[in-house]
Scaffold this active site. Structure first.
Site, mmCIF file in Angstrom:
data_model
loop_
_atom_site.group_PDB
_atom_site.id
_atom_site.type_symbol
_atom_site.label_atom_id
_atom_site.label_comp_id
_atom_site.label_asym_id
_atom_site.label_seq_id
_atom_site.Cartn_x
_atom_site.Cartn_y
_atom_site.Cartn_z
ATOM 1 C CD GLU A 141 48.730 -0.423 15.404
ATOM 2 O OE1 GLU A 141 49.961 -0.345 15.329
ATOM 3 O OE2 GLU A 141 48.321 -0.231 16.593
ATOM 4 C CE LYS A 187 60.072 11.667 14.956
ATOM 5 N NZ LYS A 187 59.019 11.020 14.131
ATOM 6 N NE ARG A 228 50.721 -2.898 19.032
ATOM 7 C CZ ARG A 228 51.057 -1.946 19.625
ATOM 8 N NH1 ARG A 228 51.460 -0.667 18.860
ATOM 9 N NH2 ARG A 228 51.282 -1.899 20.877
#
Length: 621
Positions: free
Chosen positions: A363, A278, A391
């Site tokens: 979630e 990243k 979700r």
């Protein structure tokens, strides 16, 4: 001098380049990304990490006929730049500009609209089956990160894919591990070998021969697993029915091209594991990729942000409160589905690491995990974005509310979220929460009230939710003592002085109190800060309905099923017939833009509120 990037208006142009020019193109693309995002803000570190992969994918595959499905989609800026939207990057996430995520209506190269994680494998598998049904040789590719791979939906898709006979490639972009010795020359060589047609034909042919000798087939399977397992971590994905290849260096364009070109000629389920970094190529983002995940405008030479505000955000208010409350109660535990920084849990995680739980992008698990904790005496606080709580709706109902467990939900990003657009907007939480029994729902009008409501929800013995907006509030002074509010009670913030004429009462929920007060000063209207969406302050509603000629509700939530609808239901039960106007978000997905402008376009600024009230008065009075 013209750059290579200037000549690329589509992947067709990209594929005209010589392979040895692609490294130069990658450098130019990375430089363009840094300069562009520094002017617009947006996602940076994740995009810098996939520059080489994006180039290789569009070079090796015949896009857009071959389908690329990007998971989450915040890493698709290089993809947008290479697919004809380079100049449009100047208006990234601005009103009328291109979105920060793939959008099917924006480009034929955006094959699937994304924004939430862990959907790519399911969507790409669906496309692969559609191609098979149509008799097409089209390839479908899902690009998914190691974080998104933690979600159950990704594994559901892998499990289902293993039972399908379709041409699907899943690319795992693993940016959570360093590029160490095991991702070097040996693995790059093995990846070329394992993705080659000769190896694939031998592998398939051998399995057909061994089918008639089950013991030998099982022995050969185990031998292959052990041989590959010595140098690759792919046994899990092989068990799902994929041919695992990798891990390889995701920044090595020649290796990527050789491997992808080989894979494109293979049939069936393929799994390519790449390792990337990243923030690659921009030192500040390499050093702190979380900080440069989502950025405001910054100095491209050093990464220093141009943001100057010192006001506390609601997220920071929650983070400070969480530490204070944890200091006073050792039963408190904090849970987040991979949003520690975004939800403001950093200080809590540092001070109480044994009471902090990041469950990954999961979630559904987060809520049932919290439910289990609550069953045995802990006090869980689930810090979650409004859009992500959607979700886990079944778990919210079935595992938490049905059992009336002692769980507090700190719901961030309620209402519109500006540049992140409709995939991240918290437009529906009041509607989907208030129909659930056993739940207290609060909406603070400022930072101090948010602090008080969090304490109220924590002290309440049952399911409670505090929903608060993104960004800074009104600048209210925050009382650091842990004070509570009387549950289900609003307050009058402004009293109309009209003696003759039509009296208007505005019932404001949460963030809409400020524009409501501004509008009321122009109309000499009464304003109530309702505070609670459930239970409603029915006594206050009754009083205002009997003493005013028009009731106006206002909320930063969908009008359909929201707080205004709750007021109408209460008035119906009380047999109150006072004319009522409900203001809120319209029945549409609202595109990205500047938050204040978006509210104005929805008629939720003071001017829009006054206009809507005057129009309503002309109809009913």
């Amino acid at each position: 001098m013209p750059s290579l990037l200037d000549s690329i208006n589509s992947p067709v142009d990209l594929r005209k380049l010589d392979r040895d020019q692609l490294e130069i193109l990658a450098g130019e693309l990375r430089t363009f990304l840094i300069e562009s995002v520094s002017k617009t803000g947006g996602h940076l570190a994740s995009n810098l990490g996939v520059v080489e992969l994006t180039i290789a994918l569009h070079y090796a595959f015949n896009t857009p006929d071959d389908r690329l499905v990007w998971d989450v989609g915040h890493q698709t800026y290089p993809h947008k730049i290479l697919t004809g939207r380079r100049e449009a990057m100047a208006n990234l996430r601005k009103p009328e500009g291109i979105a920060g995520f793939p959008r099917r209506g924006e480009s034929p190269y955006d094959t699937f609209g994304t924004g939430h994680s862990s959907t790519s494998i399911s969507a790409a598998l669906g496309m692969a089956i559609a191609a098979k049904q149509a008799g097409l040789e089209r390839r479908s590719v899902a690009i998914i990160g190691d974080g998104a791979m933690t979600a159950g939906m990704a594994f559901e898709a892998l499990n289902n894919a293993g039972d399908m006979d379709a041409n699907l490639l899943v690319i795992l972009n693993d940016n959570d591990m360093s590029i160490s010795n095991n991702v070097g020359a040996l693995n790059n060589y093995l990846a070329r070998l394992l993705s080659g047609r000769f190896y694939d034909s031998v592998r398939r042919g051998g399995k057909k021969v061994l089918d008639i000798v089950p013991p030998m087939k099982e022995f050969a399977k185990r031998a292959e697993e052990h041989a590959k397992g010595m140098v690759t971590p792919g046994t899990l994905f092989e068990e799902f029915g994929f041919n695992y290849i990798g891990p390889i260096d995701g920044h090595d364009i020649p290796v990527l091209l050789d491997t992808l070109s080989n894979i494109r000629e293979l049939k069936g389920m393929q799994f390519l594991h790449i390792v990337t970094q990243k923030g690659k190529g921009f030192e500040p983002a390499e050093d702190d990729p979380n900080k440069y995940h989502g950025v405001s405008k910054f100095d491209s030479s050093n990464g220093v942000s141009h943001a100057t505000t010192t006001a506390k955000t609601y997220t920071q208010v929650f983070g400070d409160w969480l530490v204070d409350m944890a200091d006073s109660d050792d039963k408190l535990v904090g849970i987040t589905p991979a949003m520690c920084d975004g939800s403001g849990l950093n200080a809590f995680a540092a001070k109480y690491p044994n009471r902090y739980f990041d469950v990954g992008i999961a979630e559904q698990h987060a809520l049932t995990f919290a439910a289990g904790m609550a069953c045995d005496g802990l006090k869980p606080i689930v810090a979650i974005y409004s859009t992500f709580l959607q979700r886990a709706y079944d778990q919210l109902i079935h595992d938490v509310a049905l059992q009336n467990l002692d769980v507090l939900f700190a719901i961030d990003r309620a209402g519109l979220v500006g540049a992140d657009g409709p995939t991240h907007a918290g437009s529906f939480d009041l509607s989907y929460l208030r129909c659930i029994p056993n739940i207290v729902i609060m909406a603070p009008s400022d930072e101090n009230e948010c602090h008080q409501m969090l304490t109220t929800g924590y002290q309440y013995n049952g399911v409670a939710a505090v929903r608060y907006p993104r960004g800074t509030g009104t600048g209210a002074v925050i009382c650091t003592s842990l004070e509570t509010l009387p549950i289900g009670k609003g307050e009058i913030k402004r009293q109309s002085k009209i003696k003759k004429g039509k009296k208007i009462a505005i019932l404001a929920f949460g963030s809409m109190l400020t524009p409501a007060l501004q509008a009321a000063s122009m109309l000499d209207a009464t304003v109530a800060n309702m505070r609670f969406v459930k239970p409603l302050d029915v006594d206050l509603i009754k009083k205002l309905a009997k003493t005013h000629d028009l009731i106006v509700t206002i909320e930063e939530n969908a009008v359909m099923g929201g707080a205004g609808a709750a007021v109408l239901e209460a008035m119906q039960r009380l047999n109150l017939t006072t004319p009522t106007l409900c203001l809120g978000l319209p029945d549409t997905f609202i595109e990205h833009g500047v938050h204040e402008t978006m509210l104005a376009e929805c008629g939720l600024d003071s001017v829009g509120i006054v206009s809507a009230i005057k129009e309503k008065l002309s109809l009913v009075m």
